[in-house]
Scaffold this motif. Structure first.
Motif, PDB file in Angstrom:
ATOM      1  N   GLY A 112      -4.536  -8.388  -1.812  1.00  0.00           N
ATOM      2  CA  GLY A 112      -4.788  -8.541  -0.568  1.00  0.00           C
ATOM      3  C   GLY A 112      -4.443  -7.822   0.547  1.00  0.00           C
ATOM      4  N   LYS A 113      -3.503  -7.022   0.517  1.00  0.00           N
ATOM      5  CA  LYS A 113      -3.328  -6.078   1.335  1.00  0.00           C
ATOM      6  C   LYS A 113      -3.972  -5.031   1.539  1.00  0.00           C
ATOM      7  N   VAL A 114      -4.874  -4.447   0.482  1.00  0.00           N
ATOM      8  CA  VAL A 114      -5.854  -3.700   0.599  1.00  0.00           C
ATOM      9  C   VAL A 114      -7.047  -4.184   1.118  1.00  0.00           C
ATOM     10  N   LEU A 115      -7.435  -5.283   0.533  1.00  0.00           N
ATOM     11  CA  LEU A 115      -8.680  -5.853   1.040  1.00  0.00           C
ATOM     12  C   LEU A 115      -8.608  -6.218   2.462  1.00  0.00           C
ATOM     13  N   ARG A 116      -7.514  -6.796   2.956  1.00  0.00           N
ATOM     14  CA  ARG A 116      -7.577  -6.933   4.491  1.00  0.00           C
ATOM     15  C   ARG A 116      -7.386  -5.967   5.415  1.00  0.00           C
ATOM     16  N   LYS A 117      -6.828  -4.734   4.848  1.00  0.00           N
ATOM     17  CA  LYS A 117      -6.887  -3.348   5.577  1.00  0.00           C
ATOM     18  C   LYS A 117      -8.345  -2.754   5.749  1.00  0.00           C
ATOM     19  N   ARG A 118      -9.179  -2.993   4.680  1.00  0.00           N
ATOM     20  CA  ARG A 118     -10.283  -2.589   4.680  1.00  0.00           C
ATOM     21  C   ARG A 118     -11.492  -3.325   5.049  1.00  0.00           C
TER      22      ARG A 118
END
Length: 436
Positions: A428-434
């Motif tokens: 979730g953290k990676v996809l929200r950031k990207r």
């Protein structure tokens, strides 16, 4: 370079000999079609046909304005389990969980092996009986049963029995890695058929067949990488499309049949003259047990046996004995039911944890993997960021046919319960950031 010849065959052979002799190196650009035609005193169409034949044979590749280029030696391409021994938590391997595979040593102890000699029936009698019950009810008509060295071996031999280099084959897009590699190495053209949550889209399959596809490879359930399965309505719609092309070879790759949670729906119409239903034991009994059962129409079966006869002739009866024991001894076969439940449980808990993070997965899902769709083909970058958090997942790029597929594939088979929440949070953290 010194290219000679006046016909397609002679010009092709001139170039091929120079490639084999190392006189033409990978990356070297061949003369433009117009220039070579003038030099040889032939029609431009002749040279164009030569270059097309070189591309089909895997000797050259066309690169638009850059021209036709001698290509690098073919490689096996992306493989499952390609980073064995990684220090990361491996959620990319595509492997079943060894803890849920049957004990092969028990199987060998329960089934003392008797030597088989040349001339023995290629299919073990008990395995044949099991196969008739397992596959027979899902066949669209009269069939014969064969055993191959796994599902990929079956598909490769079936395609070789009917097709020649350059022929088109309709496949799901995204597509299973082994199917992509099999077609590429054989010089066959993969025509990607877009999918939705119910499988191949019928109108897209119709378009591929109108474009001249001579074969179709369809996964009825637990599609790899997306995990989707055909619904009854979708299978019927695909049947109706295929019924208009009875000459097309239809290969049904039901690779997850022994462990599938979803029901099998018939996709092959009764009018098909060339068809095969392939069911492997690799996911349930172990990838090293190279064995698949193939039910096909009698003519296709005969051709398949001809493809086996000159080389291996048959699949080892030792492997067939082990498979019979694993499939029929209750203490061993019971592990398959356990594996089905465990895989289903792990898919569900990860789905729920991802949903809590606002991350959607492709649904409905079956098999060893979850597919996380992405809005753009950034899977490699996203996978690299997850690797920094200690997770190895598979970028969806490699599953694309005509273009990179947009997604991440997460293999759930070896995922521990105490890892689920942290994994979902990191994704979730990676996809929200990207992507926000």
């Amino acid at each position: 370079m010194s290219i000679t010849g006046k016909t397609v065959t002679s010009i092709f052979e001139s170039i091929r000999l120079q490639v084999q002799a190392g006189q033409l190196q990978p990356g070297q650009v061949l003369p433009p079609v117009r220039d070579l035609a003038v030099t040889l005193g032939v029609n431009r169409n002749t040279v164009a046909a030569v270059y097309k034949k070189l591309a089909i044979a895997g000797l050259a590749t066309t690169q638009g304005r850059r021209g036709t280029v001698i290509r690098e030696q073919l490689d096996p391409g992306e493989q499952e389990g390609w980073m064995a021994g990684t220090p990361l938590v491996d959620l990319a391997s595509g492997n079943p969980n060894p803890a849920w595979l049957p004990d092969i040593n028990q199987a060998l102890a329960r089934r003392p092996y008797q030597h088989q000699l040349y001339g023995s029936d290629p299919v073990h009698a008990e395995l044949a009986s099991y196969g008739q019950q397992w596959l027979g009810r899902d066949c669209p008509g009269d069939y014969a049963l064969d055993v191959t060295h796994g599902a990929v071996d079956a598909i490769e031999r079936l395609l070789a029995a009917y097709l020649v280099a350059g022929d088109k084959v309709a496949v799901e897009d995204p597509c299973f890695l082994s199917s992509i590699n099999t077609l590429r190495i054989a010089g066959l053209q993969a025509v990607g058929v877009p999918m939705d949550s119910d499988g191949m889209r019928p109108e897209a399959l119709e378009q591929a067949l109108e474009q001249g596809a001579q074969a179709v490879i369809v996964t009825p359930r637990a599609h790899n990488p997306t995990g989707c399965s055909l619904t009854s309505a979708r299978a019927q719609a695909l049947q109706e499309v295929l019924a208009r092309y009875p000459h097309v070879l239809v290969i049904v790759d039901d690779h997850f049949a022994l462990l599938a949670y979803k029901r099998y729906w018939q996709v092959v119409p009764a009018s098909s003259s060339r068809w095969a239903l392939v069911r492997s034991v690799s996911k349930a009994l172990g990838p090293d047990l190279r064995l698949a059962l193939v039910a096909s129409d009698p003519q296709t079966s005969q051709r398949l046996r001809l493809r086996l006869a000159p080389g291996t002739g048959w699949v080892s009866h030792l492997l067939q004995e082990v498979a019979v024991a694993c499939l029929q001894v209750p203490a061993l076969a019971g592990r398959m039911g356990l594996a089905t439940q465990e895989y289903c449980y792990r898919r569900n808990i990860l789905k729920q944890a991802l949903a809590a993070q606002g991350v959607a997965v492709a649904e409905p899902v079956d098999g060893l993997n979850l597919w996380i769709p992405l809005p753009e083909p950034t899977g490699q970058a996203d996978a690299a960021l997850l690797a920094r958090h200690g997770w190895l997942v598979r970028s969806g790029d490699v599953f694309g046919v005509q273009a990179p597929a947009c997604g991440l594939r997460v293999t759930i088979s070896a995922l521990h319960e105490d890892q689920v929440e942290r994994l979902a949070a990191d994704i979730g953290k990676v996809l929200r950031k990207r992507h926000q």
